[in-house]
Design an enzyme around this catalytic site. Structure first.
Site, short mmCIF file in Angstrom:
data_model
loop_
_atom_site.label_atom_id
_atom_site.label_comp_id
_atom_site.label_asym_id
_atom_site.label_seq_id
_atom_site.Cartn_x
_atom_site.Cartn_y
_atom_site.Cartn_z
N GLY A 102 0.81 -1.21 0.00
CA GLY A 102 0.00 0.00 0.00
C GLY A 102 0.85 1.26 0.00
N GLY A 104 2.05 3.14 2.35
CA GLY A 104 3.18 3.14 3.27
C GLY A 104 4.37 2.42 2.64
CB THR A 125 -3.94 -1.88 -0.25
OG1 THR A 125 -4.95 -1.47 0.69
CG2 THR A 125 -3.92 -0.86 -1.37
CB ILE A 126 -8.65 -4.89 0.79
CG1 ILE A 126 -8.56 -4.30 2.20
CG2 ILE A 126 -8.10 -6.29 0.73
CD1 ILE A 126 -9.53 -4.94 3.19
CG ASP A 127 -7.31 -0.12 2.72
OD1 ASP A 127 -8.17 -0.91 3.13
OD2 ASP A 127 -6.25 0.12 3.33
NE ARG A 171 -4.42 2.13 5.40
CZ ARG A 171 -3.11 2.09 5.29
NH1 ARG A 171 -2.37 1.83 6.35
NH2 ARG A 171 -2.53 2.31 4.14
CE LYS A 214 -42.80 -6.33 6.12
NZ LYS A 214 -43.59 -5.11 6.04
CD GLU A 222 -10.75 0.36 8.65
OE1 GLU A 222 -10.77 -0.41 9.63
OE2 GLU A 222 -9.86 0.32 7.79
CG HIS A 249 -8.16 -8.53 10.45
ND1 HIS A 249 -8.54 -7.75 11.51
CD2 HIS A 249 -6.97 -8.04 10.03
CE1 HIS A 249 -7.62 -6.83 11.74
NE2 HIS A 249 -6.65 -6.99 10.84
CD GLN A 251 -14.17 -5.81 5.78
OE1 GLN A 251 -14.51 -4.88 5.10
NE2 GLN A 251 -13.94 -5.68 7.09
P1 ADP Z 1 0.73 -0.21 3.64
O1 ADP Z 1 1.84 -0.44 2.70
O2 ADP Z 1 -0.32 -1.27 3.59
O3 ADP Z 1 0.17 1.20 3.51
P2 ADP Z 1 2.12 0.61 6.09
O4 ADP Z 1 1.64 2.02 6.03
O5 ADP Z 1 2.11 -0.06 7.41
O6 ADP Z 1 1.29 -0.35 5.12
O7 ADP Z 1 3.61 0.57 5.52
C1 ADP Z 1 4.31 -0.64 5.42
C2 ADP Z 1 5.76 -0.43 5.77
O8 ADP Z 1 6.36 0.48 4.84
C3 ADP Z 1 6.04 0.20 7.13
O9 ADP Z 1 6.00 -0.73 8.18
C4 ADP Z 1 7.44 0.74 6.93
O10 ADP Z 1 8.40 -0.29 7.07
C5 ADP Z 1 7.42 1.19 5.47
N1 ADP Z 1 7.19 2.65 5.40
C6 ADP Z 1 6.04 3.31 5.60
N2 ADP Z 1 6.21 4.64 5.50
C7 ADP Z 1 7.52 4.83 5.25
C8 ADP Z 1 8.33 5.98 5.04
N3 ADP Z 1 7.82 7.22 5.08
N4 ADP Z 1 9.65 5.79 4.78
C9 ADP Z 1 10.17 4.55 4.73
N5 ADP Z 1 9.46 3.44 4.94
C10 ADP Z 1 8.15 3.55 5.18
#
Ligand code: ADP
Length: 319
Positions: A102, A104, A125-127, A171, A214, A222, A249, A251
């Protein structure tokens, strides 16, 4: 480029396995060596890296979760952490990395690219909240899971003439709630992109009751508030007998739909093509059923856009 790596990171999503399979097979097809990195950025830092063969990704296209497992890793948010990761990759002669996750995970991929290590992001990501792509891997499967649950809830809601609040994931994005709400014929959809207007929700419910409905199903994303909190506010405003179902979860699990398997296969393969072409710092996506790629940093700077036409339609059809 002779060696590439692949990892899955952040929240898991059905179809991640199909994407890993596509990266591994497409890479091997083009005579690359492909390395699987276990447990996301945590495994990158700690060196949980294994060479993948064609057979390593056999029998996984239909499986939910991710064989590479996923993790959240605080250390990777520090420069030192990322440098450790780059050292692990360089030590093995790996020259490019596909990151399936996702937003992050995309930030991590962008930060690695800035350290001189080319990465390509694949939206998993499912989002459905990643800018630059209309759909993310896992969204369609989660959507079908939610619809299936709501259809079942509708049966009991109808028998007992009840109002049901169903909390769904997503999210800060309302996509899953919106698409599920429209597809399952929910009376009301509450999403973070539109401020909660309890008076209008109440008058819709009363209007429905007056014309002999009905039951009522309200889908709450969320990102707005918890389903229980919402139900309490609703009961205070209406006195309707309300029940809550928090789907949670479930989902995130399940066998990926054909749509997600196709998307994952196409996007995973495209990510490898980009690395072969020497294009790091990119993300792949889909727009109007065409594959696209775009700059990771630019995409991360954009807000996610919910399809407002669909939101308007959902209101028009749930009168
Ligand atoms: P998603 O990828 O599902 O959005 P997260 O937001 O938890 O999930 O991010 C996954 C991982 O990516 C984090 O645990 C971290 O290791 C890394 N990450 C997130 N943000 C940053 C950032 N600003 N710089 C470097 N690594 C990051």
């Amino acid at each position: 480029m002779k060696r590439i790596g692949v990892l899955t990171s952040g929240g898991d999503a059905p179809g991640m396995n199909a994407a890993v399979r596509a990266v591994v097979r497409k890479g091997i097809y083009h005579d690359l060596e492909v390395y699987g990195i276990y447990q996301g950025y945590h495994g990158l830092i700690t060196g949980q890296i294994e060479k993948m063969e064609v057979g390593s990704v056999g029998d996984i296209i239909h499986r939910g979760g991710t064989i590479l497992r996923s993790a959240r890793c605080k250390e990777f948010k520090t420069k030192e952490g990322r440098q450790k990761g780059v050292e692990q990759l360089r030590k093995r002669g790996i020259e490019g990395l596909v990151v399936i996750g996702g937003d992050g995970s995309y930030r991590g991929a962008q930060a690695l690219t800035e350290l001189g290590f080319p990465c390509v992001g694949v939206p998993g990501t499912i989002d459905n909240d990643i800018p630059g792509t209309e759909f993310t891997i896992g969204f369609d499967t989660a959507l079908n899971t939610v619809i299936d649950a709501v259809d079942k809830i509708r049966d009991t809601a109808s028998s007992h003439e009840r109002t049901f609040v169903v909390e769904v994931m997503g999210r800060n994005a309302g996509d899953l709630a919106l698409w599920a709400g429209l597809s399952a014929g929910a009376e009301t959809i509450v999403i973070p992109e539109d401020p909660v207007d309890m008076e209008s929700i109440k008058s819709r419910l009363i209007k429905g009751h007056e014309r002999g409905k009905k039951h009522s199903i309200i889908i709450v994303a969320e990102g707005v508030m918890g389903g229980n909190e919402f139900a309490q506010k609703l009961e205070e405003a209406t006195n309707f007998d309300t029940r809550v179902s928090v789907l949670g979860h479930m989902q995130r699990g399940g066998s990926p739909t054909a749509v997600d398997r196709m998307l994952a296969s196409r996007l995973g393969a495209r990510a490898v093509e980009l690395l072969i072409a020497g294009k790091g710092g990119r993300a792949v996506g889909i727009k109007r059923n065409q594959l696209v790629d775009y700059d990771l940093a630019e995409a991360l700077a954009l807000p996610h856009q919910l399809d407002l036409d669909i939101y308007r339609l959902s209101k028009e059809l749930s009168i």
